[in-house]
Design a protein around this motif. Structure first.
Motif, PDB file in Angstrom:
ATOM      1  N   GLY A  83     -79.648 -12.036 -30.597  1.00  0.00           N
ATOM      2  CA  GLY A  83     -78.554 -11.883 -31.279  1.00  0.00           C
ATOM      3  C   GLY A  83     -78.156 -10.876 -32.358  1.00  0.00           C
ATOM      4  N   GLU A  84     -77.139 -10.534 -32.792  1.00  0.00           N
ATOM      5  CA  GLU A  84     -76.401  -9.567 -33.962  1.00  0.00           C
ATOM      6  C   GLU A  84     -76.266 -10.410 -35.146  1.00  0.00           C
ATOM      7  N   HIS A  85     -76.583 -11.693 -35.354  1.00  0.00           N
ATOM      8  CA  HIS A  85     -76.490 -12.352 -36.666  1.00  0.00           C
ATOM      9  C   HIS A  85     -77.830 -12.990 -36.959  1.00  0.00           C
ATOM     10  N   PRO A  86     -78.161 -12.653 -38.152  1.00  0.00           N
ATOM     11  CA  PRO A  86     -79.657 -13.307 -38.865  1.00  0.00           C
ATOM     12  C   PRO A  86     -79.393 -14.647 -39.066  1.00  0.00           C
ATOM     13  N   ASP A  87     -80.626 -15.281 -38.680  1.00  0.00           N
ATOM     14  CA  ASP A  87     -80.810 -16.823 -39.044  1.00  0.00           C
ATOM     15  C   ASP A  87     -80.864 -16.760 -40.765  1.00  0.00           C
TER      16      ASP A  87
END
Length: 303
Positions: free
Chosen positions: A151-155
């Motif tokens: 996805g486009e949101h980093p952890d």
């Protein structure tokens, strides 16, 4: 939809105007850089010098005038870490606002890492849509690191005060640089990145490692690896860069004179972080913070 972003950083105010399109990469329309050259314009208490402030105002005025000559729907005016973290940042913003009518905005370092991560994900597109991704970005005042499994949101998104300009000012006052000065930079970077390395050790190993920013692009050019950068080749370049003056570095292929002085610190930071995170190689991405801001703004305007 035509959108513009103005990235005001330690080397330049960089205006980029694109035609944003659904499900397609932004189409470049116009680009302009105006020099700020702030690397040597930060006082010991963290303020920009009067000359540095004046260069910022002139650079923003020049680029904003060019923006207004194009029919762009929106301008995103961003001041990155050098201005954001300056102790006189309120004065800088006021001077820019009075001279140009533009209100400079800032993101936190962590938010910059997230936005750059979005840009890299979109750049990779279908080639790595669900792959684990690790992002490294070396700027003038800070380094951003972001990691995500899909996805486009980093952890994980962090910003560390180990930018190439900052380290040059603190540890590398003379060029050519002494070996013990280079070693001080290495120790400082290693200590700064140690907590990040410990946290990443609990994450799956990334499928792709990406470096963004002018620093990684120039280092990949120096090693002759094109769009890739290996730790082994970079390690060989560190002593060579240390033995050069800024003028000699500026004569290397692809090295801009404005960045030549801080290139050594950038190289030491890159190789030390790669060692700390056990990375043998990385790919260099041409998209970074500006592209991420444009992509995010387009999505907001489209609803």
């Amino acid at each position: 939809m035509r959108l513009a972003v103005l990235d005001v950083g330690s080397n330049s105010a960089h205006l980029q105007i694109v035609e944003a399109r659904s499900h397609k990469p932004p189409l470049p329309v116009f680009r302009l850089k105006a020099p700020t050259l702030l690397a040597e314009s930060v006082t010991p208490d963290g303020a920009l010098t009067p000359d540095g402030v004046e260069r910022v105002v002139r650079a923003v005025a020049c680029t904003v005038e060019a923006y207004r000559q194009h029919s762009a729907k929106d301008l995103i005016p961003l001041a990155t870490a050098t201005i954001r973290d300056a102790t006189n940042n309120a004065e800088i913003r006021r001077r820019v606002r009075e001279a140009t009518g533009v209100e400079l905005r800032s993101l936190s370092g962590e938010d910059e890492a997230r936005v750059t991560f979005l840009a890299v994900r979109r750049w990779l597109a279908g080639n790595a849509g669900g792959e684990g991704l690790l992002l490294l970005d070396i700027g003038g005042m800070s380094m951003e690191i972001a990691s995500g499994d899909g996805g486009e949101h980093p952890d994980l998104a962090v910003s560390l005060p180990i930018g190439a300009g900052l380290l040059t000012r603190r540890f590398l006052p003379e060029h050519p640089a002494a070996r013990n000065a280079v070693e001080r930079v290495r120790r400082h970077v290693r200590a700064a990145v140690r907590p990040v390395a410990a946290e990443l050790a609990g994450h799956p190993r990334p499928d792709r490692v990406i470096g963004t920013s002018k620093t990684f692009k120039q280092l990949a050019g120096l090693t002759g690896e094109g769009d890739h950068l290996s730790r082994r080749a970079l390690r060989r370049w560190v002593p060579r860069l240390a033995d050069m003056s800024p003028l000699q570095r500026a004569n290397l292929p692809g090295v801009a004179a404005a960045r030549a002085r801080q290139l050594l610190a950038g190289a030491v930071t890159a190789v030390t972080v790669m060692e700390a995170l056990d990375l043998r190689t990385l790919d260099v991405c041409p998209w970074a913070l500006r592209e991420g801001l444009l992509l995010r703004r387009y999505r907001e305007l489209r609803g």
